[in-house]
Design an enzyme around this catalytic site. Structure first.
Site, PDB file in Angstrom:
ATOM      1  N   GLY A 337      -5.618  -8.430  10.917  1.00  0.00           N
ATOM      2  CA  GLY A 337      -5.382  -8.219   9.496  1.00  0.00           C
ATOM      3  C   GLY A 337      -3.895  -8.050   9.268  1.00  0.00           C
ATOM      4  N   CYS A 406       6.561  12.623  -8.308  1.00  0.00           N
ATOM      5  CA  CYS A 406       6.866  14.055  -8.276  1.00  0.00           C
ATOM      6  C   CYS A 406       6.376  14.694  -6.986  1.00  0.00           C
ATOM      7  CB  CYS A 406       6.256  14.741  -9.498  1.00  0.00           C
ATOM      8  SG  CYS A 406       7.031  14.239 -11.042  1.00  0.00           S
ATOM      9  N   TYR A 436      -1.792  -2.964   3.976  1.00  0.00           N
ATOM     10  CA  TYR A 436      -2.044  -1.562   3.631  1.00  0.00           C
ATOM     11  C   TYR A 436      -1.039  -1.020   2.625  1.00  0.00           C
ATOM     12  CZ  TYR A 436      -5.001  -2.232   7.639  1.00  0.00           C
ATOM     13  OH  TYR A 436      -5.934  -2.741   8.502  1.00  0.00           O
TER      14      TYR A 436
END
Length: 489
Positions: A337, A406, A436
């Protein structure tokens, strides 16, 4: 037998890669090489080898070009942040895996990154597809991906997902627990079919990688323990289920792996289980899937393996082990992958602020961050980056590339050398961001997820559009919009 007892495990491949099997990521005919010559030369340093898409190059003014398209033009048309995917490189990598494992089943692992365009490319390049949820299966179904070439993974597949897989005719389902064996047997019987399955085995092999992506050791959630006897019991239960057909075994030892020693040891132990199945049940299973997990280069310190070498080593060790056990060599399966899509993509960001803390560090903030790349915060993954919208100063300073969220842990890349004149409005690119990144992206702080732009032969097209604020609000139920709801004064 220990890992060191087997001379084939992890041994260097004999000779050069087979003729006609280029290295993974080798450019297709006519493609521009990474860091290669440009008309009139470039005032910027060459691109690092192995890190950038195969067609990436720098124009003489220091602007990055991928698939023949300049990134400043991409930013103007599609905005930032954006994932820029080199389609020719993706297809070339699929073809390299198909050639190297010509007599094997190569399943592209959709969890790395999957969309309809990618599913079509995988099909067109002759690879199979590995999905692990009903959502990934839905993508495959939406483009009519051949059902017989699908493999369905997952440690907790729901009844609805199993019904969808069986109804579509998925070629292989990897069973991962005793409960799932019973669940799938009932679903298959209900549908009046005999579903082909692989039993996932944890072979007790520690991959030398981050603990979060190491999956071959005993203490983890996937599969059936080989050492504890659960794998042998799972085989018995599948064979006893009239609606299931056991066609092989499966193992996956982890991800981002840079040597074949672990694969070799896993193959040794899995062939041992194949022999025990034969001796106990008078049955030679025809398939053995050794999973995926090959690493890619995220920085210049990484040294990924060539797919031709991996194929040679794996087939050699499985052949040797089967000969010693008196078994016919099963059909091998592999599941790349990251190794296919990872190097094909760069993330394009715009610099928003540059904040120097004298005596401490310089923070360069971009308009993305952990919502489009969680790996740095999650795995302490290491990346590099470079200024790609101009040549920049010859003098460099080491900075921390951070995102807009944040969180103090919202770091894109640590210790990145950028020109010391980097400023707001500059474009910065992070390579090796195809795997990913978009697939693990989130809406943290209600930030919209970036688009994926495929580039090829001087043209660019959206294959996943950017989310909008309307998309964010679409699932958000406002009580004031509900019929009969009381509206607060």
């Amino acid at each position: 037998m220990s890992e060191t007892d087997n001379p084939a495990v992890g041994a260097p491949a004999a000779g050069a890669p087979a003729a006609g099997a280029p290295a993974v990521g080798a450019p297709t005919a006519g493609a521009l090489t990474v860091g290669g010559p440009t008309p009139g030369g470039s005032s910027a340093a060459a691109l690092e080898e192995n890190l950038w898409p195969a067609t990436a190059r720098l124009d003489r003014d220091g602007v990055l070009r991928v698939g023949g398209v300049r990134v400043d033009e991409l930013a103007a048309e599609f905005g930032t942040p954006a994932f820029v995917l080199d389609e020719a490189d993706f297809r070339a990598r699929c073809a390299a895996w198909r050639r190297a494992f010509s007599d094997c089943d190569v399943y592209y692992a959709g969890k790395a990154f999957l969309c309809r365009a990618v599913a079509r490319w995988v099909d067109e390049e002759g690879l199979n597809l590995d999905v692990c949820t009903g959502g990934e299966l839905a993508v495959a179904r939406s483009v009519g991906f051949p059902a017989g070439r699908l493999l369905f993974h997952g440690n907790n597949k729901s009844v609805a997902e199993l019904r969808a897989a069986v109804a579509y005719g998925v070629g292989r389902i990897v069973v991962d627990s005793f409960a799932e064996i019973d669940r799938l047997a009932a679903v298959a019987a209900e549908a009046g079919v005999r579903q082909r399955v692989l039993v996932r085995v944890t072979p007790g092999v520690e991959a030398h990688t981050h603990s979060y992506v190491s999956t071959g050791q005993e203490d983890q959630k996937f599969g059936f323990s080989l050492a504890g006897g659960a794998a042998a019991e799972a085989v018995e239960r599948v064979l006893a289920a009239g609606s299931l057909e056991l066609v092989g075994l499966h193992a996956h030892i982890g991800s981002q792996i840079f040597d074949t020693a672990g694969f070799g040891l896993a193959a040794h132990r899995m062939v041992g289980l194949l022999a025990r199945v034969r001796d106990t049940h008078d049955l030679e299973l025809p398939e053995l899937d050794l999973g995926g997990g090959l690493g890619i280069a995220y920085t210049s310190e990484d040294a990924p393996l060539e797919v031709a070498d991996v194929a040679e080593r794996l087939t050699a060790v499985v052949g040797k082990e089967c000969a010693a056990a008196g078994l016919a060599v099963p059909r091998l399966g592999v599941e790349p992958g990251r190794a296919v899509v990872g190097p094909t993509t760069v993330t394009l960001y715009e610099v928003g602020t540059v904040k120097e803390l004298p005596g401490l560090r310089t923070f360069v903030s971009v308009d993305g961050g952990m919502s489009d790349n969680i790996r740095t915060a999650l795995y302490d993954a290491r990346y590099t980056a470079r200024l790609v919208s101009r040549a920049g100063s010859a003098a460099a300073h080491v900075v921390t590339l951070v995102g807009r969220h944040c969180e103090s842990g919202d770091v894109v890349a640590h210790d990145v050398p950028l020109p010391d004149d980097v400023r707001p409005g500059d474009l910065v690119a992070v390579p090796a961001s195809g795997a990913y990144h978009r697939s693990m992206a989130s809406n943290y702080n209600h930030v919209t997820r970036p688009p994926v732009v495929a580039v090829r032969d001087g043209a660019a097209r959206l294959i996943v559009r950017r989310e909008t604020e309307e998309d964010l609000l679409r699932l958000d139920i406002d009580p004031a919009d509900q019929a009969g709801a009381a509206v607060a004064p």
